[in-house]
Design a protein around this motif. Structure first.
Motif: not given
Length: 1014
Positions: A23-29, A366-374, A380-385
């Motif tokens: 939930l937290v990772g999905g909202m963060s992503a 998916p759990l690790s990637i969502l944790g990384a997004c959180a 305060g980072s971003s999704l970038n290249l």
């Protein structure tokens, strides 16, 4: 109860925590900002001052230097540069990364208030900008019409287009290129003026005195009051022409008797064209901290509404979109992420044999990637290249720990343990290995976050993404994985896949590897010496790999620059710009062109060329530019060149190779710079070397005879104002049109300012009231002057710059530059790099430090984990073969050593130690149980073949989409994928041989047990 046991026996608790993470990772992503790169731009504040009619030397002495003196002491200031050009002074202040740009701008404004009294009276008020001029452009919009004049287009662009675009969040400016702003032009005829015994000063005074609107007060009665105002302002050309400016012999002299009045453009020295037709360009620039993609999307979404508000017949078109390559690059990375996920799942399924067994480690992705997004959202980072690139690589890494735990749990189940007991025991036995590999992989990224300068800021978010993903994978492997194994797996699960040792060819390979191990261990010294020699020889290849800041990407557009001789008119420049435009539009891959003539001076033209989509053309952008540059040599009389936009940096008109020479006198600087340019012209890797101090701008120096002027009662101010008004065009008032105020400009007719002798024919009034021609008061001399005078850190500066020949890299070009500079530049002269060269030199030093720091950190962490200062050497012996494999791949692929490939090498340090840790950790356990070190390491190596091959295959296939990438941004992705895959392939094969030999050699001399601390 231990964490592992609690996870197995309390599955609901683990599921709830997992769902919370989702939930937290999905909202963060969803909420993470999306952009091309992290915010790596330093805070920059520019101060622009206009001094009408002033030369570059006057601006340097009277405006630029006082401003530099006042602004140089601001806290956090990194560098201060300035450019003094005819009529314009620009002082640029770059602050350290992380400084507040708002606070810096406020400090600059405060300092300007203190120094304003020292500046000349004739200047316009200095303007402070948070955005450096010309390097934050997001897109260009073209406004064109077949039935409207440029004046009408300019008014619509100003009132409708610009007024709406500057309100978009993140937009700093919306500048009009080729604007034709309304002005009442009063074209004075010097002959008719002299015939009526008038001077231009008297015309100015009449216009100021008789064209006014003054509020006079009000009339009040008992019941009503009236406001009173004098409506004396002139509005139309006819009203201006009828203005009485003097009386001669009883007859009024009207303005039309001495001048021609017309409603026309204030400035005609800039021209814009889109697709060959006249157009007005609107350059949309983002704020220094704004998101390029967000700004571009918001502007493009607003354009239909803006176009609907324009007068009928006006067409609004996006002429150039700098966000398209970013969008395409992000799309390609998303595709790579999906392909990587699919390949990793397939390799797990192939090795494990059943869907049920495959799902256990797959859940970690998916759990690790969502944790990384959180983690990205929290920092305060971003999704970038770069962060997306890290997540692509993480797909193959995060399953490693789960696979290792799964493998060991199944082994305990096959020995007769119940599923839940096997899950607890097997996980606890592998906990140290999981923690050791996880911590080692995480600490590899720690040095990246501490690298100073641009590189550190650039890759910090990549380090956060990958470090968080790997850390979460370790947590999942010790909690979720044993919980799922205890409920999903059975001893017979995956029969055929789990019993791979029963296959005849696999048994034969296993037996052959066992015999090879005994041979290697018996000759461990010879094996290690041979491996070290081969690795060092291969590592020498790294010194032969050419270096550059970043590989040149196909971004789907390029720019072209045209420079005419100094002193050329805008008409001369535009003629050649049309020829350049014709040549560009003849290229079949070109989709659209926008040309701006007069940007940076009337002798310059720039064009932005958009190419067709990557899938719709056979040639790359670089091939198109190279072919076009061969044709541009045919343009005699101007210097024209097509330029590829640099990777990871804002596009600049200046070439990538720049060396700044600083000193006290321009003459000395120019002499040394000319000698350096002569040497660089002999280098095959440098193209068109030149210096930016060109003393070839035609200039007329007017010297007044003070004694004669004093005898006739003529002041220097009267002479100067006359020259300024007649030649430069002096605003003397305003008029109202369509509810706005515009300038009234007095200037001499063009026919009377075509030769230097025309200056001498102008007249001023003497003390006795008579007219005195300037021929009696001044001497006019023609002498070339510099077009612009530069300062760097308050020193006078000359920049030597050059392009890079095809087949050469920036590192090779700078090496040639440094070799030439050592021969001609005296030690007393200050030297520094600028532009892309400066960033390259800073990044090279930073990444070398990162690599060394990563090695030290890994060694210390391994020493702490294994309670030994010797076993880390056993593990790190796998590093040289990995680096040699990467170096060999770069050489064979004719690639370069850029920040991408160097970051890949740093990541490789952590990846290759993982396999060695598995062997050493298992061998230590067997030694602790009483086995000899030789037998222990052989059994450990044989027992870890399967998990090592599975995890390595997953990592390699996870990086494979990067190595074979195409489209926008493919060059950088290919480099990092190539380094990781080649390094892992070589290191994995060598690890099976070198690590056992090193283990016996190192631990054989260790009297204490090397049992790991749990």
């Amino acid at each position: 109860m231990s964490l592992v046991a609690a996870s197995v026996h309390r599955p609901v608790f683990v599921v709830v925590l997992t769902l919370l993470l989702v939930l937290v990772g999905g909202m963060s992503a969803v909420r993470l900002p999306i952009q091309e790169y992290p915010n790596i731009k330093p805070p920059v504040v520019s101060v622009r001052t206009v001094y009408p009619g002033a030369s570059a030397s006057v601006l340097e002495a009277d405006v630029t230097t006082p401003l530099e003196d006042a602004l140089s002491g601001i806290p956090g200031l990194k560098t201060i540069t300035s450019e003094s050009r005819e009529e314009t002074s620009t002082v640029t202040l770059e602050f350290v990364l992380g400084a507040s740009i708002d606070q810096a701008a406020n400090e600059v404004r405060d300092r300007l208030g203190l120094v304003r009294a020292l500046l000349p009276l004739g200047i316009q008020e200095p303007a402070v900008f948070k955005t450096p001029t010309g390097n934050m452009e997001v897109l260009w919009v073209a406004l064109s019409s077949a039935r409207h004049s440029q004046l009408e287009l300019s008014e619509a662009a100003d009132r409708v287009v610009r007024a709406r675009l500057v309100l978009v969040p993140g937009v700093a400016t919306a500048a009009l290129d080729g604007e034709r702003r309304y002005a009442m032009r009063v074209w004075v005829d010097p002959d008719r003026l002299a015939a009526r015994q008038l001077t231009v000063t008297e015309v100015e005074e009449a216009l100021r005195a008789q064209s006014v609107s003054i509020p006079a007060g009000r009339i009040e009665s008992a019941q009503m009051e009236f406001g009173v105002s004098l409506q004396g302002a002139l509005q139309t050309p006819a009203e201006f022409e009828s203005l009485v400016i003097a009386t001669r012999e009883g007859y009024p002299v009207r303005l039309k008797d001495v001048a021609r009045v017309e409603l026309n453009a204030e400035n005609t020295r800039m021209i814009g064209r889109f697709e060959g037709a006249a157009a007005l360009g609107i350059s949309v620039a983002r704020q220094s901290t704004a998101n390029t993609l967000a700004v571009a999307r918001a502007v493009k979404a607003l354009l239909p509404a803006v176009a609907a508000a324009l007068p009928e017949g006006m067409i609004l078109t996006v002429a150039w979109d700098g966000s398209l390559p970013i969008e395409q690059s992000l799309h390609e990375v998303y595709v790579a992420l999906g392909i990587s996920l699919l390949l990793v799942v397939l390799v797990i399924l192939t090795c494990l044999g059943t869907v049920r067994a495959t799902l256990v480690p797959t859940v970690a992705i998916p759990l690790s990637i969502l944790g990384a997004c959180a983690a990205l959202a929290l920092t305060g980072s971003s999704l970038n290249l770069l962060t997306l690139l890290g997540l692509v690589l993480a797909v193959g890494l995060v399953v490693d720990d789960a696979i290792i735990v799964l493998e060991h749990i199944h082994q305990r189940m096959s020995e007769g343990m119940a599923p839940r007991q096997a899950a607890v025991v097997g996980t606890q036995e592998m906990a140290f290995a999981v923690l050791a590999t996880t911590i080692t992989l995480v600490v590899v990224f720690v040095p990246i976050a501490f690298v100073p300068g641009l590189v550190g800021h650039l890759f910090t978010e990549l380090a956060i993404a990958m470090g968080a993903a790997v850390l979460w994978s370790g947590v999942v492997a010790l909690t979720v994985t044993p919980m799922l194994c205890g409920r999903w797996l059975r001893a017979e699960t995956g029969r055929g896949a789990w019993t791979w040792g029963q296959l005849s060819w696999m048994r034969a390979l296993h037996a052959a590897y066992g015999r090879a191990l005994r041979w290697v261990v018996a000759r461990r010294g010879l094996v290690l010496a041979g491996s070290l020699g081969v690795s060092l020889g291969s590592l020498a290849l790294l010194t032969q790999v050419p270096m550059e800041l970043a590989p040149l990407e196909d971004v789907g557009w390029f720019a072209s620059s045209l420079v005419a001789p100094q002193g050329a008119t805008v008409r001369y420049t535009d003629g050649y710009a049309r020829e350049l435009e014709t040549m560009i539009r003849a290229v079949p891959e070109v989709a659209a062109t926008y040309v701006g003539v007069g940007r940076g001076g009337v002798n310059r033209a720039l064009s932005w060329v958009t190419l067709r989509d990557w899938a719709d053309r056979q040639r790359s952008q670089q091939e198109i530019v190279a072919a076009l540059n061969q044709q541009l040599g045919a343009l005699a009389g101007v210097k024209a060149v097509a330029v590829n936009p640099p990777s990871m940096m804002e596009w600049s008109e200046k070439p990538p190779v720049q060396l700044v020479l600083g000193g006290l006198e321009y003459a000395e600087l120019r002499q040394v710079a000319e000698q350096l340019v002569a040497r660089l012209a002999q280098s095959p890797g440098l193209v068109a070397p030149e210096l930016d101090l060109m003393v070839n701008t035609p200039h007329l120096s007017v010297t007044a005879h003070r004694d004669k002027a004093a005898d006739l009662g003529v002041s220097m101010g009267a002479i100067g104002r006359t020259l300024e008004t007649m030649l430069s065009g002096r605003p003397v008032g305003t008029f109202s049109l369509h509810g706005r105020q515009y300038k009234v400009i007095v200037k001499v007719e063009e026919a009377y300012r075509t030769t230097p002798a025309d200056i001498r024919g102008l007249s001023v009034r003497g003390q006795a009231g008579e007219l005195v021609q300037l021929s009696n008061l001044v001497t006019v001399q023609e002498a070339p002057v510099p077009a612009a005078l530069m300062h760097v850190d308050r020193l006078r500066a000359v920049t030597v710059q050059a392009g890079i020949a095809e087949g050469w890299t920036l590192g090779q070009a700078l090496e040639a530059l440094n070799q030439a500079a050592r021969a001609v530049v005296p030690p007393s002269m200050h030297t520094s790099y600028a532009g892309e060269s400066k960033t390259f030199m800073e990044s090279a030093a930073s990444l070398s430090m990162t690599f060394g720091l990563a090695l030290v950190v890994i060694y210390l962490v391994l020493a702490a984990q294994f309670e030994s200062f010797r076993h880390p050497f056993t593990i790190l012996v796998a590093v040289p073969p990995a680096l040699s494999g990467a170096a060999l791949a770069l050489v064979l692929a004719q690639s370069t050593l850029s920040i991408y490939s160097q970051i890949g090498l740093v990541m490789l340090l952590g990846l290759v130690t993982k396999n060695a840790i598995l062997i050493v950790e298992f061998a230590n356990q067997l030694v602790a149980r009483g086995q000899s070190r030789v037998e222990a390491v052989i059994e450990a190596a044989l027992g870890r073949v399967r998990p090592i091959l599975m995890t390595t295959a997953a990592t390699i296939l996870g990086a494979l989409p990067l190595a074979i990438a195409t489209g926008a941004g493919a060059a950088s992705r290919r480099q990092i994928g190539l380094v990781l895959i080649s390094g892992l392939c070589v290191s994995t094969l060598v690890t099976f041989v070198v690590v056992p030999a090193a283990y016996v050699l190192v631990s054989g001399r260790d009297r204490k047990s090397s049992e790991p601390v749990s």
